[in-house]
Scaffold this motif. Sequence first.
Motif, PDB file in Angstrom:
ATOM      1  N   SER A 199       8.328  -7.301  -2.624  1.00  0.00           N
ATOM      2  CA  SER A 199       8.095  -6.408  -1.754  1.00  0.00           C
ATOM      3  C   SER A 199       6.651  -6.513  -1.296  1.00  0.00           C
ATOM      4  CB  SER A 199       8.429  -4.819  -2.241  1.00  0.00           C
ATOM      5  OG  SER A 199       7.187  -4.504  -2.956  1.00  0.00           O
ATOM      6  N   THR A 200       5.729  -6.953  -1.941  1.00  0.00           N
ATOM      7  CA  THR A 200       4.374  -7.207  -1.480  1.00  0.00           C
ATOM      8  C   THR A 200       4.098  -8.504  -0.473  1.00  0.00           C
ATOM      9  OG1 THR A 200       3.906  -8.584  -3.358  1.00  0.00           O
ATOM     10  CG2 THR A 200       3.287  -6.259  -3.482  1.00  0.00           C
ATOM     11  N   SER A 201       5.509  -9.151  -0.259  1.00  0.00           N
ATOM     12  CA  SER A 201       5.351 -10.263   0.762  1.00  0.00           C
ATOM     13  C   SER A 201       5.011  -9.694   2.117  1.00  0.00           C
ATOM     14  CB  SER A 201       6.439 -11.137   0.669  1.00  0.00           C
ATOM     15  OG  SER A 201       7.790 -10.281   1.062  1.00  0.00           O
ATOM     16  N   SER A 238       6.803  -5.169   9.276  1.00  0.00           N
ATOM     17  CA  SER A 238       7.343  -6.414   8.958  1.00  0.00           C
ATOM     18  C   SER A 238       8.706  -6.358   8.129  1.00  0.00           C
ATOM     19  CB  SER A 238       6.488  -7.475   8.376  1.00  0.00           C
ATOM     20  OG  SER A 238       6.216  -7.075   7.021  1.00  0.00           O
ATOM     21  N   ALA A 239       8.590  -5.460   7.389  1.00  0.00           N
ATOM     22  CA  ALA A 239       9.805  -4.977   6.631  1.00  0.00           C
ATOM     23  C   ALA A 239      10.966  -4.386   7.321  1.00  0.00           C
ATOM     24  CB  ALA A 239       9.473  -4.112   5.365  1.00  0.00           C
ATOM     25  N   ALA A 273      11.162  -5.022  10.614  1.00  0.00           N
ATOM     26  CA  ALA A 273      11.826  -6.278  11.255  1.00  0.00           C
ATOM     27  C   ALA A 273      12.829  -7.236  10.604  1.00  0.00           C
ATOM     28  CB  ALA A 273      10.652  -7.108  11.701  1.00  0.00           C
ATOM     29  N   GLU A 274      12.837  -7.432   9.096  1.00  0.00           N
ATOM     30  CA  GLU A 274      13.517  -8.167   8.434  1.00  0.00           C
ATOM     31  C   GLU A 274      14.774  -7.414   8.334  1.00  0.00           C
ATOM     32  OE1 GLU A 274      13.376 -11.073   7.198  1.00  0.00           O
ATOM     33  OE2 GLU A 274      11.251 -11.270   6.125  1.00  0.00           O
ATOM     34  N   LEU A 275      14.901  -6.038   8.230  1.00  0.00           N
ATOM     35  CA  LEU A 275      16.050  -5.379   8.022  1.00  0.00           C
ATOM     36  C   LEU A 275      17.025  -5.433   9.441  1.00  0.00           C
ATOM     37  CD1 LEU A 275      14.908  -2.392   5.666  1.00  0.00           C
ATOM     38  CD2 LEU A 275      16.631  -4.335   5.125  1.00  0.00           C
ATOM     39  N   ILE A 276      15.996  -5.498  10.566  1.00  0.00           N
ATOM     40  CA  ILE A 276      16.827  -5.504  11.699  1.00  0.00           C
ATOM     41  C   ILE A 276      17.378  -6.602  11.968  1.00  0.00           C
ATOM     42  CG2 ILE A 276      16.296  -5.679  14.188  1.00  0.00           C
ATOM     43  CD1 ILE A 276      14.252  -3.391  13.749  1.00  0.00           C
ATOM     44  N   ASP A 277      16.711  -7.906  11.533  1.00  0.00           N
ATOM     45  CA  ASP A 277      17.276  -9.207  11.511  1.00  0.00           C
ATOM     46  C   ASP A 277      18.569  -9.416  10.968  1.00  0.00           C
ATOM     47  OD1 ASP A 277      16.806 -11.881  12.591  1.00  0.00           O
ATOM     48  OD2 ASP A 277      16.736 -12.372  10.399  1.00  0.00           O
ATOM     49  N   ASN A 278      18.396  -8.923   9.541  1.00  0.00           N
ATOM     50  CA  ASN A 278      19.717  -8.881   8.773  1.00  0.00           C
ATOM     51  C   ASN A 278      20.907  -8.145   9.454  1.00  0.00           C
ATOM     52  OD1 ASN A 278      19.570 -10.404   6.439  1.00  0.00           O
ATOM     53  ND2 ASN A 278      19.782  -8.305   5.143  1.00  0.00           N
ATOM     54  N   ALA A 279      20.618  -6.990  10.345  1.00  0.00           N
ATOM     55  CA  ALA A 279      21.864  -6.229  11.006  1.00  0.00           C
ATOM     56  C   ALA A 279      22.361  -7.000  11.951  1.00  0.00           C
ATOM     57  CB  ALA A 279      21.295  -4.901  11.437  1.00  0.00           C
ATOM     58  N   PHE A 327      16.875  -8.369   2.286  1.00  0.00           N
ATOM     59  CA  PHE A 327      17.101  -6.824   1.956  1.00  0.00           C
ATOM     60  C   PHE A 327      16.319  -6.582   0.786  1.00  0.00           C
ATOM     61  CE2 PHE A 327      19.017  -4.090  -0.742  1.00  0.00           C
ATOM     62  CZ  PHE A 327      19.225  -2.811  -0.113  1.00  0.00           C
ATOM     63  N   LYS A 328      16.036  -7.424  -0.218  1.00  0.00           N
ATOM     64  CA  LYS A 328      15.198  -6.913  -1.277  1.00  0.00           C
ATOM     65  C   LYS A 328      13.795  -6.656  -1.042  1.00  0.00           C
ATOM     66  CE  LYS A 328      16.811 -10.480  -3.699  1.00  0.00           C
ATOM     67  NZ  LYS A 328      17.937 -11.435  -3.981  1.00  0.00           N
ATOM     68  N   SER A 329      13.161  -7.601  -0.181  1.00  0.00           N
ATOM     69  CA  SER A 329      11.834  -7.506  -0.021  1.00  0.00           C
ATOM     70  C   SER A 329      11.711  -6.358   1.149  1.00  0.00           C
ATOM     71  CB  SER A 329      11.301  -8.695   0.737  1.00  0.00           C
ATOM     72  OG  SER A 329      11.777  -9.305   1.783  1.00  0.00           O
ATOM     73  N   GLY A 330      12.546  -6.275   1.969  1.00  0.00           N
ATOM     74  CA  GLY A 330      12.354  -5.217   3.187  1.00  0.00           C
ATOM     75  C   GLY A 330      12.429  -3.897   2.581  1.00  0.00           C
ATOM     76  N   SER A 331      13.677  -3.710   1.868  1.00  0.00           N
ATOM     77  CA  SER A 331      13.947  -2.401   1.542  1.00  0.00           C
ATOM     78  C   SER A 331      12.950  -1.781   0.409  1.00  0.00           C
ATOM     79  CB  SER A 331      15.276  -2.185   1.118  1.00  0.00           C
ATOM     80  OG  SER A 331      15.501  -3.095   0.014  1.00  0.00           O
ATOM     81  N   MET A 332      12.653  -2.705  -0.467  1.00  0.00           N
ATOM     82  CA  MET A 332      11.739  -2.335  -1.599  1.00  0.00           C
ATOM     83  C   MET A 332      10.288  -2.063  -1.079  1.00  0.00           C
ATOM     84  SD  MET A 332      13.465  -1.734  -4.097  1.00  0.00           S
ATOM     85  CE  MET A 332      14.828  -1.005  -2.906  1.00  0.00           C
ATOM     86  N   HIS A 333       9.760  -2.864  -0.027  1.00  0.00           N
ATOM     87  CA  HIS A 333       8.554  -2.582   0.529  1.00  0.00           C
ATOM     88  C   HIS A 333       8.423  -1.183   1.242  1.00  0.00           C
ATOM     89  CE1 HIS A 333       4.667  -3.638   2.338  1.00  0.00           C
ATOM     90  NE2 HIS A 333       5.013  -2.691   3.222  1.00  0.00           N
ATOM     91  N   LEU A 334       9.716  -0.598   1.679  1.00  0.00           N
ATOM     92  CA  LEU A 334       9.593   0.739   2.340  1.00  0.00           C
ATOM     93  C   LEU A 334       9.805   1.918   1.439  1.00  0.00           C
ATOM     94  CD1 LEU A 334      11.835  -0.222   5.373  1.00  0.00           C
ATOM     95  CD2 LEU A 334       9.283   0.406   5.290  1.00  0.00           C
TER      96      LEU A 334
END
Length: 190
Positions: free
Chosen positions: A24-26, A32-33, A35-41, A99-106
């Motif tokens: 998640s620290t990436s 940015s987290a 944005a990753e989840l939006i891109d996944n959708a 999903f893992k990095s985005g959600s766990m960052h939030l």
Amino acid sequence: MAAAQTEHEVPKSMLCPKFLHANSTSHTGPFSAIAELIDNAYNTDAKQIWIDKTQIKDIECLTFMDNGNGLNYELMHGMLSDKKVVNDKHPTGIDGNVFKSGSMHLGKDAIVLSKSKNDLVMEEHLASLTDILEHSPFNTEEELLTELRAIESSCSSTGTRIIIWNLRRTSSGKPAIDFITDRYDISYSL
């Protein structure tokens, strides 16, 4: 890593919580987290995505909902498992970390609810309900179904809803994402 089984025979991710935290620290910040989840959708052919802050039983949550094709059981489980290259084809997402990095960052906890056209609830999947009710803000099947029905409210019979809670906080204890200062915009606190 292969999936383990819980006592209910529910596949469980073999990923270490320390890995999820380090992963998640990436992100340089919450946007940015997000944005990753939006891109996944949009990878599921979503035409619209809704991001909101909500309270579920006095727990502050972020929700992401789309009207895409939805995720079947295997795709959902794959969101929390290591991705493997099969026949020289790489899985969706960079190393399967979106999903893992985005959600766990939030936030520290998340649940994914999804409806797809061809996915059926099988008896062996019903054991997941016990674990969900034990480890999420939802105590009854009806509370969980209310969240699932929200997908239908998007004028689509398919889609995905992600609920993230135990949201990230700053060192002073304030939420990392400020929803209060400007009710029409959100800002980020360090």
